[in-house]
Design a protein around this motif. Structure first.
Motif, PDB file in Angstrom:
ATOM      1  N   TYR A  93     -17.501 -53.721 116.892  1.00 57.22           N
ATOM      2  CA  TYR A  93     -18.689 -53.830 116.113  1.00 57.22           C
ATOM      3  C   TYR A  93     -19.748 -53.981 117.184  1.00 57.22           C
ATOM      4  O   TYR A  93     -19.613 -54.745 118.050  1.00 57.22           O
ATOM      5  N   TYR A  94     -21.006 -53.279 116.964  1.00 59.22           N
ATOM      6  CA  TYR A  94     -22.120 -53.630 117.928  1.00 59.22           C
ATOM      7  C   TYR A  94     -23.364 -54.231 117.118  1.00 59.22           C
ATOM      8  O   TYR A  94     -23.553 -53.380 116.118  1.00 59.22           O
ATOM      9  N   CYS A  95     -24.115 -55.158 117.849  1.00 58.90           N
ATOM     10  CA  CYS A  95     -25.241 -55.198 117.233  1.00 58.90           C
ATOM     11  C   CYS A  95     -26.454 -54.490 118.153  1.00 58.90           C
ATOM     12  O   CYS A  95     -26.151 -54.418 119.235  1.00 58.90           O
ATOM     13  N   ALA A  96     -27.444 -54.281 117.715  1.00 60.05           N
ATOM     14  CA  ALA A  96     -28.544 -53.463 118.060  1.00 60.05           C
ATOM     15  C   ALA A  96     -30.035 -54.044 117.627  1.00 60.05           C
ATOM     16  O   ALA A  96     -30.087 -54.423 116.663  1.00 60.05           O
ATOM     17  N   ALA A  97     -31.061 -53.770 118.685  1.00 59.77           N
ATOM     18  CA  ALA A  97     -32.162 -53.994 118.024  1.00 59.77           C
ATOM     19  C   ALA A  97     -33.140 -52.876 118.242  1.00 59.77           C
ATOM     20  O   ALA A  97     -33.133 -52.098 119.220  1.00 59.77           O
ATOM     21  N   GLN A  98     -34.050 -52.860 117.466  1.00 60.32           N
ATOM     22  CA  GLN A  98     -35.369 -51.798 117.435  1.00 60.32           C
ATOM     23  C   GLN A  98     -36.417 -52.723 117.629  1.00 60.32           C
ATOM     24  O   GLN A  98     -36.999 -53.290 116.875  1.00 60.32           O
ATOM     25  N   LYS A  99     -37.287 -52.163 118.559  1.00 58.56           N
ATOM     26  CA  LYS A  99     -38.529 -52.816 118.836  1.00 58.56           C
ATOM     27  C   LYS A  99     -39.620 -52.621 117.799  1.00 58.56           C
ATOM     28  O   LYS A  99     -40.163 -53.510 117.222  1.00 58.56           O
ATOM     29  N   ASN A 100     -39.753 -51.425 117.597  1.00 51.81           N
ATOM     30  CA  ASN A 100     -40.764 -50.868 116.681  1.00 51.81           C
ATOM     31  C   ASN A 100     -40.419 -49.889 115.596  1.00 51.81           C
ATOM     32  O   ASN A 100     -39.329 -49.332 115.900  1.00 51.81           O
ATOM     33  N   PHE A 101     -41.277 -49.581 114.740  1.00 47.73           N
ATOM     34  CA  PHE A 101     -41.007 -48.775 113.755  1.00 47.73           C
ATOM     35  C   PHE A 101     -40.713 -47.556 114.342  1.00 47.73           C
ATOM     36  O   PHE A 101     -41.634 -46.955 115.172  1.00 47.73           O
ATOM     37  N   LYS A 102     -39.630 -46.619 114.039  1.00 49.91           N
ATOM     38  CA  LYS A 102     -39.706 -45.447 114.663  1.00 49.91           C
ATOM     39  C   LYS A 102     -39.846 -44.192 113.602  1.00 49.91           C
ATOM     40  O   LYS A 102     -40.308 -43.358 113.868  1.00 49.91           O
ATOM     41  N   SER A 103     -39.150 -44.467 112.332  1.00 51.04           N
ATOM     42  CA  SER A 103     -39.314 -43.420 111.399  1.00 51.04           C
ATOM     43  C   SER A 103     -38.485 -44.125 110.113  1.00 51.04           C
ATOM     44  O   SER A 103     -37.856 -45.246 110.381  1.00 51.04           O
ATOM     45  N   HIS A 104     -38.727 -43.520 108.960  1.00 52.56           N
ATOM     46  CA  HIS A 104     -38.243 -44.317 107.606  1.00 52.56           C
ATOM     47  C   HIS A 104     -36.967 -44.358 107.708  1.00 52.56           C
ATOM     48  O   HIS A 104     -36.362 -45.012 106.973  1.00 52.56           O
ATOM     49  N   THR A 105     -36.002 -43.366 108.360  1.00 52.87           N
ATOM     50  CA  THR A 105     -34.691 -43.419 108.314  1.00 52.87           C
ATOM     51  C   THR A 105     -34.059 -43.886 109.607  1.00 52.87           C
ATOM     52  O   THR A 105     -32.992 -43.960 109.864  1.00 52.87           O
ATOM     53  N   GLY A 106     -35.132 -44.609 110.692  1.00 48.60           N
ATOM     54  CA  GLY A 106     -34.663 -44.929 111.795  1.00 48.60           C
ATOM     55  C   GLY A 106     -33.504 -46.327 111.757  1.00 48.60           C
ATOM     56  O   GLY A 106     -32.999 -46.663 112.830  1.00 48.60           O
ATOM     57  N   TYR A 107     -33.754 -47.137 110.624  1.00 42.02           N
ATOM     58  CA  TYR A 107     -32.983 -48.060 110.597  1.00 42.02           C
ATOM     59  C   TYR A 107     -31.384 -48.000 110.539  1.00 42.02           C
ATOM     60  O   TYR A 107     -30.718 -48.793 111.048  1.00 42.02           O
ATOM     61  N   TYR A 108     -31.088 -46.714 110.278  1.00 39.66           N
ATOM     62  CA  TYR A 108     -29.692 -46.372 110.241  1.00 39.66           C
ATOM     63  C   TYR A 108     -29.148 -45.322 111.472  1.00 39.66           C
ATOM     64  O   TYR A 108     -27.945 -44.947 111.542  1.00 39.66           O
ATOM     65  N   GLU A 109     -30.352 -45.047 112.340  1.00 39.67           N
ATOM     66  CA  GLU A 109     -30.051 -44.161 113.363  1.00 39.67           C
ATOM     67  C   GLU A 109     -29.709 -44.781 114.718  1.00 39.67           C
ATOM     68  O   GLU A 109     -30.529 -45.511 115.211  1.00 39.67           O
ATOM     69  N   PRO A 110     -28.477 -44.633 115.291  1.00 33.38           N
ATOM     70  CA  PRO A 110     -28.433 -45.515 116.544  1.00 33.38           C
ATOM     71  C   PRO A 110     -29.248 -45.068 117.398  1.00 33.38           C
ATOM     72  O   PRO A 110     -29.824 -45.815 118.450  1.00 33.38           O
ATOM     73  N   SER A 111     -29.578 -43.791 117.567  1.00 32.94           N
ATOM     74  CA  SER A 111     -30.789 -43.416 118.550  1.00 32.94           C
ATOM     75  C   SER A 111     -31.925 -44.066 118.782  1.00 32.94           C
ATOM     76  O   SER A 111     -32.691 -43.913 119.731  1.00 32.94           O
ATOM     77  N   LYS A 112     -32.269 -44.487 117.480  1.00 34.82           N
ATOM     78  CA  LYS A 112     -33.376 -45.284 117.397  1.00 34.82           C
ATOM     79  C   LYS A 112     -33.703 -46.800 117.693  1.00 34.82           C
ATOM     80  O   LYS A 112     -34.632 -47.064 117.756  1.00 34.82           O
ATOM     81  N   TYR A 113     -32.505 -47.185 118.033  1.00 37.53           N
ATOM     82  CA  TYR A 113     -32.323 -48.541 118.599  1.00 37.53           C
ATOM     83  C   TYR A 113     -32.581 -48.626 120.136  1.00 37.53           C
ATOM     84  O   TYR A 113     -32.090 -47.766 120.738  1.00 37.53           O
TER      85      TYR A 113
END
Length: 126
Positions: A93-113
């Motif tokens: 299990y990995y935790c991840a952080a996203q700095k800013n809004f990327k897209s409406h589906t970005g919350y579940y896309e690893p590439s957006k973190y």
């Protein structure tokens, strides 16, 4: 930003675990925090996310009703409470952080973190 995941372990089916992800920055300044997992030979899979603006949580269908993501802003820590664990929850299990809004589906896309913790192993035996 550094993320430190902990709390993994080996448990029996039906047991619970709580994973923690400590961030080196104020998590309220981040758009989203997420948990992902990976099984050897498979791609990283979305588990749960918590977006701070506007404060929405999302879960993969496979964990909905069993897992809960939460945060302690004062401790800059995000948690993943995992109940009724099943053998197919076994993964790193990995935790991840996203700095800013990327897209409406970005919350579940690893590439957006933008930032990732080192991973913690969860093993569930039947």
């Amino acid at each position: 930003v550094q993320l430190q995941a902990s709390g993994g372990g080996s448990v029996q089916a039906g047991d619970s675990l709580r994973l923690s992800c400590a961030a080196s920055t104020r998590i309220v300044s981040l758009y989203a925090m997420g948990w992902f997992r990976r099984v050897p030979g498979k791609e990283r899979e979305f588990v749960a996310s918590a977006r701070y603006k506007p404060g929405i949580t999302n879960y993969a269908d496979s964990v909905k009703g069993r897992f809960t993501i939460s945060r302690d802003n004062a401790k800059n820590t995000v948690y993943l409470q995992m109940n009724s664990l099943q053998p197919n929850d076994t993964a790193v299990y990995y935790c991840a952080a996203q700095k800013n809004f990327k897209s409406h589906t970005g919350y579940y896309e690893p590439s957006k973190y933008d930032y990732w913790g080192q991973g913690t192993q969860v093993t569930v035996s039947s």
